[in-house]
Scaffold this motif. Structure first.
Motif, PDB file in Angstrom:
ATOM      1  N   SER A  39       0.818  -1.203   0.000  1.00  0.00           N
ATOM      2  CA  SER A  39       0.000   0.000   0.000  1.00  0.00           C
ATOM      3  C   SER A  39       0.854   1.257   0.000  1.00  0.00           C
ATOM      4  O   SER A  39       1.991   1.259   0.479  1.00  0.00           O
ATOM      5  N   THR A  40       0.283   2.318  -0.532  1.00  0.00           N
ATOM      6  CA  THR A  40       0.884   3.629  -0.337  1.00  0.00           C
ATOM      7  C   THR A  40       0.751   4.007   1.142  1.00  0.00           C
ATOM      8  O   THR A  40      -0.208   3.628   1.810  1.00  0.00           O
ATOM      9  N   ASP A  41       1.728   4.766   1.624  1.00  0.00           N
ATOM     10  CA  ASP A  41       1.766   5.145   3.033  1.00  0.00           C
ATOM     11  C   ASP A  41       1.024   6.465   3.209  1.00  0.00           C
ATOM     12  O   ASP A  41       1.614   7.537   3.212  1.00  0.00           O
ATOM     13  N   LEU A  49       5.768  -8.221   8.236  1.00  0.00           N
ATOM     14  CA  LEU A  49       4.949  -9.416   8.095  1.00  0.00           C
ATOM     15  C   LEU A  49       3.548  -9.072   7.603  1.00  0.00           C
ATOM     16  O   LEU A  49       2.942  -9.819   6.840  1.00  0.00           O
ATOM     17  N   ILE A  50       3.037  -7.929   8.054  1.00  0.00           N
ATOM     18  CA  ILE A  50       1.683  -7.530   7.672  1.00  0.00           C
ATOM     19  C   ILE A  50       1.676  -6.935   6.275  1.00  0.00           C
ATOM     20  O   ILE A  50       0.789  -7.227   5.466  1.00  0.00           O
ATOM     21  N   GLY A  51       2.664  -6.069   5.966  1.00  0.00           N
ATOM     22  CA  GLY A  51       2.656  -5.459   4.645  1.00  0.00           C
ATOM     23  C   GLY A  51       3.809  -4.509   4.420  1.00  0.00           C
ATOM     24  O   GLY A  51       4.581  -4.194   5.324  1.00  0.00           O
ATOM     25  N   GLN A  52       3.892  -4.044   3.182  1.00  0.00           N
ATOM     26  CA  GLN A  52       4.917  -3.101   2.745  1.00  0.00           C
ATOM     27  C   GLN A  52       4.238  -1.776   2.418  1.00  0.00           C
ATOM     28  O   GLN A  52       3.239  -1.745   1.690  1.00  0.00           O
ATOM     29  N   LEU A  53       4.788  -0.666   2.935  1.00  0.00           N
ATOM     30  CA  LEU A  53       4.254   0.665   2.670  1.00  0.00           C
ATOM     31  C   LEU A  53       5.222   1.443   1.795  1.00  0.00           C
ATOM     32  O   LEU A  53       6.434   1.392   1.999  1.00  0.00           O
ATOM     33  N   VAL A  54       4.658   2.179   0.832  1.00  0.00           N
ATOM     34  CA  VAL A  54       5.450   2.864  -0.184  1.00  0.00           C
ATOM     35  C   VAL A  54       4.981   4.314  -0.289  1.00  0.00           C
ATOM     36  O   VAL A  54       3.785   4.594  -0.175  1.00  0.00           O
ATOM     37  N   ARG A  55       5.926   5.206  -0.499  1.00  0.00           N
ATOM     38  CA  ARG A  55       5.570   6.617  -0.724  1.00  0.00           C
ATOM     39  C   ARG A  55       4.717   6.734  -1.986  1.00  0.00           C
ATOM     40  O   ARG A  55       4.975   6.090  -2.999  1.00  0.00           O
ATOM     41  N   GLY A  56       3.688   7.560  -1.938  1.00  0.00           N
ATOM     42  CA  GLY A  56       2.796   7.756  -3.071  1.00  0.00           C
ATOM     43  C   GLY A  56       3.539   8.177  -4.322  1.00  0.00           C
ATOM     44  O   GLY A  56       4.398   9.045  -4.282  1.00  0.00           O
ATOM     45  N   GLY A  57       3.212   7.541  -5.452  1.00  0.00           N
ATOM     46  CA  GLY A  57       3.829   7.882  -6.721  1.00  0.00           C
ATOM     47  C   GLY A  57       5.180   7.230  -6.971  1.00  0.00           C
ATOM     48  O   GLY A  57       5.753   7.408  -8.051  1.00  0.00           O
ATOM     49  N   ASP A  58       5.698   6.465  -6.024  1.00  0.00           N
ATOM     50  CA  ASP A  58       7.011   5.829  -6.160  1.00  0.00           C
ATOM     51  C   ASP A  58       6.848   4.482  -6.865  1.00  0.00           C
ATOM     52  O   ASP A  58       6.655   3.444  -6.228  1.00  0.00           O
ATOM     53  N   LEU A  59       6.941   4.494  -8.195  1.00  0.00           N
ATOM     54  CA  LEU A  59       6.700   3.281  -8.971  1.00  0.00           C
ATOM     55  C   LEU A  59       7.718   2.194  -8.651  1.00  0.00           C
ATOM     56  O   LEU A  59       7.351   1.048  -8.375  1.00  0.00           O
TER      57      LEU A  59
END
Length: 259
Positions: free
Chosen positions: A189-191, A203-213
């Motif tokens: 998900s986006t953060d 373990l639950i998930g990976q967070l990514v900065r919005g727009g960071d392909l």
């Protein structure tokens, strides 16, 4: 819930009315800690604010055998399956997801790995544009639009999938993430908004900065590579049933009445 703080607080007239309503209240329930901070930033006393997350229905949203779920949906057992659940609106940025999925499959092909399928549950005004985008990118046979589905079917798709994908530009705290966590489905998900308050370990998930392909593609790779056990994911996540959420409201109401 989300839009009332994300959008309306930027409008001076709406902001004045919201703050005035909050001032007349003894407590204000926010869907996430992030929403509470946004209200506090415009002058609301933090003593009035309480974050209470929504719940899920554990009858539907719970871990089940992945192979069995895939068989029930006639899915090829080895093909990676990514899932999106939500309204097809600009704030959810599904166009970014379609493009990220195409780029992800290009990366997997270059590495000699099997390409993935993206399943989209939901409807909205962007559906026609999204379908056209898959044709433009050449992934129309790798993206499946499933329309709206009842909760029991959504839960089955979650148990059959390898990762839940969210690319929103803004959120309060989306219920779909709580449902995925209850099904022990890894999240990419986006953060944004209050998501990091629950999706708080790898373990639950990976967070990514919005727009960071590139960051999003890396996160998808990690989600597919690690594939922690359902037991690990269930132990790591903290999700209320609706009964649990109601009990939090009950305690809050009793606290206000006692004062």
């Amino acid at each position: 819930q989300g839009s009332d703080t994300h959008q309306y607080l930027s409008d001076p007239i709406r902001r004045e009315k919201i703050v005035a309503a909050v001032d007349r209240s003894q407590r204000v329930v926010c869907r996430s800690g992030d929403l509470a901070k946004r209200l506090e930033a415009v002058g609301v006393s933090p003593l009035k604010l309480r974050a209470v997350y929504n719940g899920v229905n554990p009858e539907f949203f719970c871990p089940r055998d992945k192979a069995e779920a895939r068989r029930s949906l006639d899915l090829e057992n080895g093909t990676p399956s990514l899932l999106f659940v939500g309204n097809l609106l600009a704030v959810k940025d599904p166009v970014f997801l379609i493009r990220a999925h195409a780029a992800f499959n290009t990366r997997r092909s270059a590495a000699g790995e099997e390409r993935s399928m993206l399943r989209i549950i939901g409807e909205g005004p962007l559906e026609t544009a999204l379908r056209q985008e898959t044709v433009t990118l050449g992934t129309e046979n790798e993206v499946q639009f499933l329309g709206r589905r009842p909760p029991r079917e959504v839960a089955n798709w979650m148990n059959a999938s390898d990762a839940l994908c969210l690319t929103s530009k803004n959120e309060g705290f989306p219920n779909v993430l709580l449902e995925a966590m209850a099904c022990a489905l890894p999240i990419v998900s986006t953060d944004v908004g209050g998501i990091s308050e629950k999706v708080d370990n790898p373990l639950i998930g990976q967070l990514v900065r919005g727009g960071d392909l590139e960051g999003y593609l890396d996160a998808l790779e990690l989600a597919l590579e690690r594939e922690p056990s359902r037991q690990d994911l269930s132990t790591s996540s903290s999700v209320n049933s609706w009964t649990g959420a109601a009990e939090e409201y009950d305690l809050l109401i009793k606290e206000v009445l006692a004062n």
